[in-house]
Scaffold this motif. Sequence first.
Motif, mmCIF file in Angstrom:
data_model
loop_
_atom_site.group_PDB
_atom_site.id
_atom_site.type_symbol
_atom_site.label_atom_id
_atom_site.label_comp_id
_atom_site.label_asym_id
_atom_site.label_seq_id
_atom_site.Cartn_x
_atom_site.Cartn_y
_atom_site.Cartn_z
ATOM 1 N N MET A 23 25.451 101.929 65.467
ATOM 2 C CA MET A 23 26.422 102.480 64.550
ATOM 3 C C MET A 23 26.792 101.432 63.511
ATOM 4 N N GLU A 24 26.972 101.870 62.323
ATOM 5 C CA GLU A 24 27.428 100.998 61.235
ATOM 6 C C GLU A 24 28.951 101.074 61.160
ATOM 7 N N PHE A 25 29.613 99.952 61.314
ATOM 8 C CA PHE A 25 31.069 99.920 61.235
ATOM 9 C C PHE A 25 31.492 99.728 59.783
ATOM 10 N N ARG A 26 32.633 100.291 59.446
ATOM 11 C CA ARG A 26 33.154 100.195 58.082
ATOM 12 C C ARG A 26 33.411 98.748 57.684
ATOM 13 N N LYS A 27 33.202 98.480 56.436
ATOM 14 C CA LYS A 27 33.600 97.195 55.868
ATOM 15 C C LYS A 27 35.105 97.268 55.595
ATOM 16 N N MET A 28 35.758 96.131 55.674
ATOM 17 C CA MET A 28 37.188 96.094 55.413
ATOM 18 C C MET A 28 37.439 96.388 53.934
ATOM 19 N N ARG A 29 38.364 97.294 53.687
ATOM 20 C CA ARG A 29 38.671 97.692 52.312
ATOM 21 C C ARG A 29 39.217 96.522 51.503
ATOM 22 N N ARG A 30 40.092 95.749 52.104
ATOM 23 C CA ARG A 30 40.655 94.577 51.410
ATOM 24 C C ARG A 30 39.950 93.320 51.907
ATOM 25 N N ALA A 31 38.704 93.206 51.515
ATOM 26 C CA ALA A 31 37.833 92.141 52.019
ATOM 27 C C ALA A 31 38.390 90.738 51.760
ATOM 28 N N LYS A 32 39.181 90.574 50.717
ATOM 29 C CA LYS A 32 39.748 89.253 50.422
ATOM 30 C C LYS A 32 40.705 88.789 51.518
ATOM 31 N N GLN A 33 41.238 89.740 52.277
ATOM 32 C CA GLN A 33 42.188 89.396 53.338
ATOM 33 C C GLN A 33 41.509 89.270 54.703
ATOM 34 N N GLU A 34 40.207 89.437 54.730
ATOM 35 C CA GLU A 34 39.491 89.347 56.001
ATOM 36 C C GLU A 34 39.443 87.898 56.474
ATOM 37 N N LEU A 35 39.754 87.721 57.747
ATOM 38 C CA LEU A 35 39.708 86.386 58.347
ATOM 39 C C LEU A 35 38.267 85.983 58.635
ATOM 40 N N PRO A 36 37.974 84.700 58.577
ATOM 41 C CA PRO A 36 36.652 84.238 59.022
ATOM 42 C C PRO A 36 36.469 84.586 60.503
ATOM 43 N N GLN A 37 35.248 84.849 60.905
ATOM 44 C CA GLN A 37 34.956 85.237 62.291
ATOM 45 C C GLN A 37 35.494 84.214 63.300
ATOM 46 N N GLU A 38 35.382 82.919 62.972
ATOM 47 C CA GLU A 38 35.845 81.881 63.902
ATOM 48 C C GLU A 38 37.352 81.989 64.136
ATOM 49 N N GLU A 39 38.107 82.288 63.076
ATOM 50 C CA GLU A 39 39.562 82.432 63.207
ATOM 51 C C GLU A 39 39.901 83.682 64.021
ATOM 52 N N SER A 40 39.168 84.745 63.805
ATOM 53 C CA SER A 40 39.388 85.975 64.586
ATOM 54 C C SER A 40 39.117 85.728 66.069
ATOM 55 N N LEU A 41 38.075 84.971 66.370
ATOM 56 C CA LEU A 41 37.782 84.633 67.770
ATOM 57 C C LEU A 41 38.904 83.815 68.388
ATOM 58 N N LYS A 42 39.443 82.870 67.635
ATOM 59 C CA LYS A 42 40.561 82.060 68.147
ATOM 60 C C LYS A 42 41.756 82.937 68.479
ATOM 61 N N ILE A 43 42.000 83.948 67.655
ATOM 62 C CA ILE A 43 43.112 84.876 67.907
ATOM 63 C C ILE A 43 42.882 85.620 69.222
ATOM 64 N N LEU A 44 41.657 86.074 69.443
ATOM 65 C CA LEU A 44 41.341 86.771 70.701
ATOM 66 C C LEU A 44 41.477 85.829 71.897
ATOM 67 N N GLU A 45 41.131 84.584 71.713
ATOM 68 C CA GLU A 45 41.184 83.630 72.825
ATOM 69 C C GLU A 45 42.605 83.190 73.157
ATOM 70 N N ARG A 46 43.483 83.047 72.152
ATOM 71 C CA ARG A 46 44.797 82.463 72.426
ATOM 72 C C ARG A 46 45.899 83.470 72.754
ATOM 73 N N ASN A 47 45.732 84.715 72.382
ATOM 74 C CA ASN A 47 46.812 85.675 72.598
ATOM 75 C C ASN A 47 46.781 86.243 74.009
ATOM 76 N N THR A 48 47.928 86.770 74.413
ATOM 77 C CA THR A 48 48.081 87.218 75.803
ATOM 78 C C THR A 48 48.259 88.724 75.952
ATOM 79 N N ALA A 49 48.428 89.449 74.848
ATOM 80 C CA ALA A 49 48.617 90.897 74.944
ATOM 81 C C ALA A 49 47.891 91.587 73.797
ATOM 82 N N GLY A 50 47.391 92.767 74.098
ATOM 83 C CA GLY A 50 46.726 93.588 73.096
ATOM 84 C C GLY A 50 46.946 95.045 73.441
ATOM 85 N N VAL A 51 46.445 95.913 72.572
ATOM 86 C CA VAL A 51 46.582 97.349 72.790
ATOM 87 C C VAL A 51 45.196 97.966 72.816
#
Length: 164
Positions: free
Chosen positions: A1-29
């Motif tokens: 499946m092709e996932f949508r590109k972010m509409r506001r691409a300028k606000q997209e975080l680098p993949q490494e920063e997104s991974l850090k967020i997944l690693e350091r946080n303790t709760a999600g939905v």
Amino acid sequence: MEFRKMRRAKQELPQEESLKILERNTAGVLAVLGDGDYPYAVPLSFVYHEGKIYFHSAREGHKIDALKRSAKASFCVMDRDEIVPEEYTTYFRSVIAFGQTEVVTDPEEQKNALLRLAEKYYPADSMAHRMEHATGTDSYTAVIRLTVEHFSGKEAKELMQQRK
């Protein structure tokens, strides 16, 4: 499946920063297809490890029924949500992951996931006690794996500017 590109691409975080967020946080939905095809979103504790998000659950209930109905799910983590009243905005940072879920049946993978959860949430606990907990819950605890197929992070433009 092709996932949508972010509409506001300028606000997209680098993949490494997104991974850090997944690693350091303790709760999600976790969002799944619930009863009557209504979305069902449930907050939970999790651990991210090598492209997979693990969480535990009772062996029965709304979440398990929904995952049996459809393995597809999304998982959202809020890293920051600061209200800035004078600017009529919020300074936010979040990650959303999409993937396929599966109840872990391999005893070794289940034990390792429970150990990672215990280490994340009870770091001061002894390894022996963590091991006892991770191996003593099989009869009533399900471990669910979300294999991430796509994820993206986004932040408020004000935070993006601060980082640069």
